[in-house]
Design a protein around this motif. Structure first.
Motif, PDB file in Angstrom:
ATOM      1  N   UNK A 572      30.713  -0.490 -35.040  1.00  0.00           N
ATOM      2  CA  UNK A 572      29.977  -0.122 -36.243  1.00  0.00           C
ATOM      3  C   UNK A 572      28.535   0.154 -35.856  1.00  0.00           C
ATOM      4  N   UNK A 573      28.049   1.349 -36.231  1.00  0.00           N
ATOM      5  CA  UNK A 573      26.667   1.709 -35.949  1.00  0.00           C
ATOM      6  C   UNK A 573      26.043   2.297 -37.211  1.00  0.00           C
ATOM      7  N   UNK A 574      24.874   1.818 -37.555  1.00  0.00           N
ATOM      8  CA  UNK A 574      24.212   2.235 -38.783  1.00  0.00           C
ATOM      9  C   UNK A 574      23.939   3.742 -38.788  1.00  0.00           C
ATOM     10  N   UNK A 575      24.357   4.407 -39.858  1.00  0.00           N
ATOM     11  CA  UNK A 575      24.086   5.836 -40.027  1.00  0.00           C
ATOM     12  C   UNK A 575      25.014   6.754 -39.253  1.00  0.00           C
ATOM     13  N   UNK A 576      25.957   6.192 -38.509  1.00  0.00           N
ATOM     14  CA  UNK A 576      26.894   7.005 -37.724  1.00  0.00           C
ATOM     15  C   UNK A 576      28.311   6.708 -38.204  1.00  0.00           C
ATOM     16  N   UNK A 577      29.107   7.762 -38.336  1.00  0.00           N
ATOM     17  CA  UNK A 577      30.460   7.632 -38.866  1.00  0.00           C
ATOM     18  C   UNK A 577      31.469   8.216 -37.870  1.00  0.00           C
ATOM     19  N   UNK A 578      32.622   7.579 -37.781  1.00  0.00           N
ATOM     20  CA  UNK A 578      33.712   8.061 -36.932  1.00  0.00           C
ATOM     21  C   UNK A 578      34.646   8.904 -37.792  1.00  0.00           C
ATOM     22  N   UNK A 579      34.981  10.105 -37.329  1.00  0.00           N
ATOM     23  CA  UNK A 579      35.879  10.975 -38.099  1.00  0.00           C
ATOM     24  C   UNK A 579      37.211  11.214 -37.401  1.00  0.00           C
ATOM     25  N   UNK A 580      37.319  10.836 -36.130  1.00  0.00           N
ATOM     26  CA  UNK A 580      38.581  11.018 -35.411  1.00  0.00           C
ATOM     27  C   UNK A 580      38.511  10.190 -34.135  1.00  0.00           C
ATOM     28  N   UNK A 581      39.652   9.989 -33.501  1.00  0.00           N
ATOM     29  CA  UNK A 581      39.674   9.246 -32.251  1.00  0.00           C
ATOM     30  C   UNK A 581      40.797   9.778 -31.365  1.00  0.00           C
ATOM     31  N   UNK A 582      40.671   9.496 -30.093  1.00  0.00           N
ATOM     32  CA  UNK A 582      41.692   9.880 -29.119  1.00  0.00           C
ATOM     33  C   UNK A 582      41.868   8.720 -28.142  1.00  0.00           C
ATOM     34  N   UNK A 583      43.125   8.310 -27.941  1.00  0.00           N
ATOM     35  CA  UNK A 583      43.428   7.200 -27.044  1.00  0.00           C
ATOM     36  C   UNK A 583      44.094   7.748 -25.799  1.00  0.00           C
ATOM     37  N   UNK A 584      43.526   7.437 -24.639  1.00  0.00           N
ATOM     38  CA  UNK A 584      44.109   7.837 -23.371  1.00  0.00           C
ATOM     39  C   UNK A 584      44.000   6.671 -22.402  1.00  0.00           C
ATOM     40  N   UNK A 585      45.183   6.155 -22.017  1.00  0.00           N
ATOM     41  CA  UNK A 585      45.254   4.969 -21.174  1.00  0.00           C
ATOM     42  C   UNK A 585      44.470   3.833 -21.850  1.00  0.00           C
ATOM     43  N   UNK A 586      43.403   3.335 -21.208  1.00  0.00           N
ATOM     44  CA  UNK A 586      42.640   2.220 -21.776  1.00  0.00           C
ATOM     45  C   UNK A 586      41.304   2.662 -22.361  1.00  0.00           C
ATOM     46  N   UNK A 587      41.196   3.950 -22.656  1.00  0.00           N
ATOM     47  CA  UNK A 587      39.943   4.492 -23.157  1.00  0.00           C
ATOM     48  C   UNK A 587      40.127   5.090 -24.551  1.00  0.00           C
ATOM     49  N   UNK A 588      39.283   4.656 -25.491  1.00  0.00           N
ATOM     50  CA  UNK A 588      39.294   5.206 -26.850  1.00  0.00           C
ATOM     51  C   UNK A 588      38.042   6.062 -27.008  1.00  0.00           C
ATOM     52  N   UNK A 589      38.225   7.353 -27.266  1.00  0.00           N
ATOM     53  CA  UNK A 589      37.096   8.253 -27.504  1.00  0.00           C
ATOM     54  C   UNK A 589      36.938   8.458 -29.005  1.00  0.00           C
ATOM     55  N   UNK A 590      35.744   8.210 -29.515  1.00  0.00           N
ATOM     56  CA  UNK A 590      35.455   8.308 -30.944  1.00  0.00           C
ATOM     57  C   UNK A 590      34.672   9.587 -31.224  1.00  0.00           C
ATOM     58  N   UNK A 591      35.196  10.433 -32.111  1.00  0.00           N
ATOM     59  CA  UNK A 591      34.479  11.624 -32.582  1.00  0.00           C
ATOM     60  C   UNK A 591      33.602  11.206 -33.756  1.00  0.00           C
ATOM     61  N   UNK A 592      32.293  11.531 -33.687  1.00  0.00           N
ATOM     62  CA  UNK A 592      31.356  10.963 -34.652  1.00  0.00           C
ATOM     63  C   UNK A 592      30.525  12.030 -35.359  1.00  0.00           C
ATOM     64  N   UNK A 593      30.033  11.672 -36.548  1.00  0.00           N
ATOM     65  CA  UNK A 593      29.123  12.531 -37.306  1.00  0.00           C
ATOM     66  C   UNK A 593      27.992  11.680 -37.859  1.00  0.00           C
ATOM     67  N   UNK A 594      26.918  12.371 -38.262  1.00  0.00           N
ATOM     68  CA  UNK A 594      25.813  11.723 -38.974  1.00  0.00           C
ATOM     69  C   UNK A 594      25.599  12.466 -40.285  1.00  0.00           C
ATOM     70  N   UNK A 595      25.077  11.751 -41.277  1.00  0.00           N
ATOM     71  CA  UNK A 595      24.796  12.363 -42.582  1.00  0.00           C
ATOM     72  C   UNK A 595      23.342  12.818 -42.591  1.00  0.00           C
ATOM     73  N   UNK A 596      23.137  14.096 -42.933  1.00  0.00           N
ATOM     74  CA  UNK A 596      21.779  14.657 -42.871  1.00  0.00           C
ATOM     75  C   UNK A 596      21.382  15.267 -44.210  1.00  0.00           C
TER      76      UNK A 596
END
Length: 856
Positions: A572-596
């Motif tokens: 959880x990070x203030x002002x940043x939102x996760x909109x999608x994710x990708x799991x590969x092996x032991x790594x989770x990649x988070x696709x993020x956006x900010x509200x402007x």
């Protein structure tokens, strides 16, 4: 003393009688209660066309008339949903004629007829008896004429009905009235290319067709493509010979382009050792009157494993030339290893020093058994050597020959038998079935099976053939399955973005855990890492549905939770939102956006990652790729211990017979809207969002169809220029927004006059307005699809609406090689924008497109 002697004699007699009776019963069981798989029995149908082939020899042109056999059709003992039977397409010849032959295989054929139906199956166009045909002991040949009731360049479903004294057998293909498609010329090109690969001298003619470069891998025969060297394409140093005739399949065809596959078998001779291989070649070509261009070529080669051959060394089992992804599963101690090779299932038992050939349709002399429209999936391997496995797709032979479905077996290593657990018939194609069950098919220790079919999850008791639907109307984002398929999570809402409850289920134990939120929050399952669930939480008020109807689901928090309910990690990070994710092996990649900005527009920001430090344990047995002198790279299994080759037994189990039926027909389920992406290997993906489907098809030069069998998008040869001349400039004003002008222009183009500003003011989206006010269309919200891809619709005289983040909108109504043509309501003009500039413009605004397809 006398009584003691009598007791001893009685015991001996009873013991001998017991042995005799038990032996007799066991032998009776072995001989009368088991059987082997029945041989293939159904006829084969081949489509035919004629062609005059011209070859240059010693400066002279040699013309030869030849008949080409293609599109081999396999018989069905059931009616199937023709919307999904897309593996072949047969263009009609001049005068709407259609030639075919039937290999009878000893069957008595008492009648022939055919039906022509609309591609969605709803309309019967023609039903005709066939009386004019030629027949001998082995074959029937015929040419039929389709009535003048079909439209040019429109696909239909053609069903040949073959009558025997016992049954009606059905054969399906798609047909299209397009005699200008150059079918014979395209087939001839592919066959000539194929034949020349077997002759080093003739293969020199192929250089102009190849694109040999560093992208090609010249170190293995298992996968050869257009980028490989000429030497690799012409089989390198292998002494190779074809052992079956080439089977040619046309999967897609248009006036210029075609996708064609050739399947056959070859034998390779090295040091007096002959090995056999299944080979499949894929061609995508573009035809012009002056020449044919090879756009794509790929050849796969996979060895047919022969367990009696010399394929064992130390702790290795050599599978030979094949792809590196070997499906295998081991028992917990690693002493029992099941593996699949070329649609054959084997199990190696280290303790018993035996290799069991558990299942295969393959019969060396019968090409009907080579048909690859089925797969095998290993479901479980236990410590006793028992194996539960599933065969799904078209059944080449045996009890269910000519049917499509799911067949689950249990192998008993002690008795060397397999026993059917259940057969579930299915009325769609193998490709659709595979796309679903490969997402979830699991059998637990209590003999409960879980299957994903047609957007629903079925819980099936294999012991009594009862079942219950535990989740329905699932969308691509609304459920997730762990890699082992032991853990499942699904939403409680048909709307993936309006869910406040998740159900997490351990499919092995049957235990469920409910995850819920309150206070106007919403949940979205993102996947699993190991057996732990990843899910996100969003505020309902943050969820954004734009004017086109596209949804942004901004999650302020992401959690990793085990099945007991413990939160293992949170993000959880203030002002940043996760909109999608990708799991590969032991790594989770988070696709993020900010509200402007004051408008609260979401803009993409840098990805972030979560690393799971718990590594997946390696198995006792593994796969390795090694380089050899004669075969280049080969694949072999590395076992936990050495194989005692001198004492190794190879066994084939028999099937246990039973009384009654174990066939379970599930109730028909109407799935949510689904879009099927077809590539060179069949269905490559199934989506509920059309944009995701189009993106995948664009990436792989594929095709998208909806659940009615209608084309949504396809990789095709686009015209060099096109413009919808019926659309002229229209300007917005104080009362009518740019978006309303664009919508009213689309509706006016379709013959409908509406005031759309009122609809927009009431909160209706673009997709809702177009769906409600256009007849016989399917509206497509295509956010994230490239400009180049959406020009497919403009090429068909369908306008594309594009919106930008400042609230303005334009219509894309034309293009040429350098520009796109837009209608801009801000100035009311139709003008050109450079292709590169337009691409950057629309991409910078998120490629927010809406368009539609038309249907009858």
């Amino acid at each position: 003393m006398k009584k003691a002697i009598i007791k001893i004699v009685v015991c001996i007699v009873v013991f001998i009688a017991t042995i005799f009776i038990s032996s007799g019963f066991f032998n009776h069981y072995k001989t009368d209660m088991t059987s082997t798989m029945g041989e293939a029995s159904l006829p084969l149908v081949h489509m035919t066309t004629s062609y005059v082939s011209e070859e240059k020899e010693e400066g002279a042109v040699q013309a030869e008339a030849r008949e080409i056999s293609f599109n081999t059709l396999h018989g069905l003992r059931q009616e199937v949903d023709g919307r999904f039977y897309r593996d072949t397409i047969t263009p009609l010849a001049e005068g709407r004629t259609l030639g075919f032959s039937i290999e009878k295989y000893g069957n008595t054929i008492t009648g022939l007829s055919f039906e022509v139906r609309s591609i969605d199956g709803s309309r019967l166009v023609e039903r005709t008896q066939i009386t004019d045909y030629r027949e001998n002991d082995d074959e029937i040949t015929a040419t039929v004429t389709i009535k003048d009731l079909i439209d040019k360049n429109v696909e239909y479903s053609w069903i040949l009905l073959v009558e025997t004294p016992e049954e009606t057998i059905r054969y399906y293909t798609r047909i299209i009235d397009a005699d200008e498609y150059g079918t014979a010329e395209k087939l001839n090109f592919v066959l000539n290319f194929h034949e020349k690969t077997f002759d080093k001298e003739k293969a020199k003619d192929l250089i102009a067709n190849l694109e040999s470069n560093s992208k090609g891998d010249n170190t293995k025969y298992s996968l050869v493509d257009i980028h490989c060297s000429l030497d690799q394409v012409s089989w390198g140093d292998l002494t190779v010979g074809r052992t079956t005739n080439p089977e040619i399949i046309i999967s897609e065809i248009e006036k210029q382009t075609a996708s064609i596959r050739i399947n056959y078998q070859v034998g390779v001779l090295v040091d007096n050792i002959r090995t056999k291989y299944n080979v499949s070649e894929y061609y995508r070509i573009r035809y012009t009157p002056s020449r044919v261009y090879l756009l794509e070529f790929e050849r796969t080669m996979n060895q047919i494993f022969e367990p009696q051959a010399n394929v064992y060394a130390s702790n290795k089992i050599m599978l030979g030339i094949r792809d590196e992804a070997v499906q295998m599963m081991e028992s917990e101690d690693g002493n029992n290893l099941a593996f699949v090779n070329e649609d054959q299932l084997f199990c190696y038992h280290a303790g018993d020093k035996k290799l069991a050939a558990l299942f295969s349709f393959y019969e060396d002399k019968d090409i009907r058994t080579f048909y690859g429209n089925h797969d095998i999936k290993i479901l479980n391997v236990d410590e006793t050597g028992g194996v539960t496995f599933m065969v799904y797709g078209y059944m080449n032979r045996g009890k269910y020959e000519g049917k499509i479905g799911v067949l689950i077996y249990q192998y008993n290593a002690a008795l060397n038998t397999i026993e059917e657990q259940i057969f579930i018939p299915y009325n769609k194609s193998y490709e659709v079935l595979a796309a679903d069950v490969e997402q979830l098919s699991y059998v637990n220790s209590a003999n409960i099976c879980y299957l994903y079919l047609d957007g629903s999850i079925q819980q099936i008791n294999l012991s009594d053939q009862s079942y219950v639907e535990i989740a329905s109307q699932l969308q691509e984002d609304s459920f997730q399955v762990s890699k082992s398929e032991e853990m499942l999570v699904w939403q409680n809402s048909a709307d993936a973005y309006d869910c406040d409850t998740l159900t997490l289920k351990n499919l092995n134990t049957g235990k469920e855990k409910v995850i819920s939120v309150r206070d106007n929050k919403r949940l979205l399952p993102l996947g699993f890492i190991g057996e732990d669930l990843i899910y996100g939480v969003a505020e309902f008020d943050d969820i954004d549905i734009d004017a086109n109807g596209a949804v942004t689901f901004p999650m302020y928090a992401v959690y990793i939770q085990n099945e007991q309910g413990d939160i293992l990690k949170s993000y959880e990070q203030t002002g940043i939102y996760v909109v999608d994710s990708e799991v590969q092996d032991n790594l989770i990649t988070l696709k993020r956006v900010v509200k402007t900005g004051e408008e609260g527009i979401y803009e993409q920001t840098a990805d972030d990652q979560i690393i799971n430090n718990v590594l997946e344990e390696a198995g006792h047995n593994s796969v390795e790729v090694v380089v050899t002198q004669n075969y280049e790279k080969i694949v072999q299994l590395v076992l936990k211990s050495a194989i005692e080759t001198k004492s190794l037994k190879v066994v084939t189990p028999k099937e246990i017979l039973y009384e009654g039926s174990r066939e379970l027909a599930l109730d028909a389920v109407e799935a949510a809207d689904r879009f099927y992406v077809y590539g060179k290997d069949g269905i490559a993906g199934v989506y509920t969002h059309p944009a995701n489907a189009v993106n995948l098809a664009y990436e792989m030069s594929g095709t998208v169809v909806d659940k009615e069998g209608r084309y949504i998008w396809k990789k095709t040869t686009r015209s060099t220029r096109n413009q919808i001349m019926a659309i002229s400039g229209a300007q917005s004003d104080e009362d009518t927004s740019d978006l309303a002008v664009c919508l009213e222009t689309i509706l006016g183009f379709a013959g409908s006059v509406k005031n759309t500003q009122d609809m927009l003011d009431r909160g209706q989206t673009v997709t809702e307005i177009l769906s409600e006010n256009l007849n016989h269309v399917e509206v497509l919200e295509l956010r994230g699809v490239s400009l180049d891809a959406v020009l497919y619709y403009v090429n068909q005289d369908i306008p594309v609406l594009a919106t930008v983040e400042d609230g303005s909108a334009v219509l894309i109504i034309g293009f040429n090689e350098l520009n796109v043509v837009v209608m801009n309501p801000q100035n009311g003009k139709v003008y050109k924008v450079g292709m590169n500039d337009a691409t950057k413009w629309f991409a910078g605004n998120g490629n927010r497109f809406v368009t539609y397809i038309q249907y009858e």
